[in-house]
Design an enzyme around this catalytic site. Sequence first.
Site: not given
Length: 366
Positions: A32, A173, A117, A200
């Site tokens: 956040a 997208d 990630n 994606h």
Amino acid sequence: MFSALARPAGAALRRSFSTSAQNNAKVAVLGASGGIGQPLSLLLKNSPLVSRLTLYDIAHTPGVAADLSHIETRATVKGYLGPEQLPDCLKGCDVVVIPAGVPRKPGMTRDDLFNTNATIVATLTAACAQHCPEAMICIISNPVNSTIPITAEVFKKHGVYNPDKIFGVTTLDIVRANTFVAELKGLDPARVNVPVIGGHAGKTIIPVISQCTPKVDFPQDQLTTLTGRIQEAGTEVVKAKAGAGSATLSMAYAGARFVFSLLDAMNGKEGVVECSFVKSQETDCPYFSTPLLLGIQVDIKVFLQSFTNLEKKLDPKGTLCGRKKGIEKNLGIGKISPFEEKMIAEAIPELKASIKKGEEFVKSMK
């Protein structure tokens, strides 16, 4: 005579339930404090659909939460800092949105983000599986083509996997496709809808302009250029920011749009459709993005145990009990052009490789 009276009563019950649910949606944002997380949290705080907003990151969340908490909207906001506070952030959540991770820099592909990630997403989704296994999980962290398989495998490891509740957020997208088509045709982008299927990243992003509403036509050379721009729009932003990050504001907008659609559907609104990268049988790829009808699936056993005959007539959809929320129906690919068929064929090998990479990452984890 009774049925004539039952319809409005049932509608009133559904409205009552919907209002209650809107006022009590509990949403967590993991990551956040980042470039996407902060504007995303701002948009969520501003929504009447959200009553509790919990923010998690490894730095700065108390400050972000304090700042947002001063906004004159109903949602309460609390920040959680570091792994030891993550369980409390997640408890009782209906929806968890995960934009955590490192952004792209010039010259990087989304796949270059994998090593960092992948670990972040695996760690955060493991906490979700333990502390809010029934929540909707919305993954923004790239590469989505790999982080969704990672999320699925993590949930399987914990024995709480439900493919109808895990979403790869590809909404940006669609937002870009709508904007670019509208610009070329002089239309209001808010009234344009272009489904975007596949994945994606790069050529796995497949805008289905043949299904655009309103209907539009382009010469093949312009269509090819437009498709390429939609596929590489993220790189366009990375280059424009010249090392200062990737798409954050537009991604926050798209992420919020997806969450709001999900909450609307969970509250009983009918006909809510969004594209998302999910577990799929539409192609020979185990995951594929297509338009999804979001909504409520009734748990028949709970429904029958809980409802009297009168209640069943008043609320035939079972929106008041026994809800399994998430994907109601995968609407599939639909009729497409030969140009779009060719793009799907070219995307499949890359998609399969990215999916396999994510699945193997979790299998290799200790």
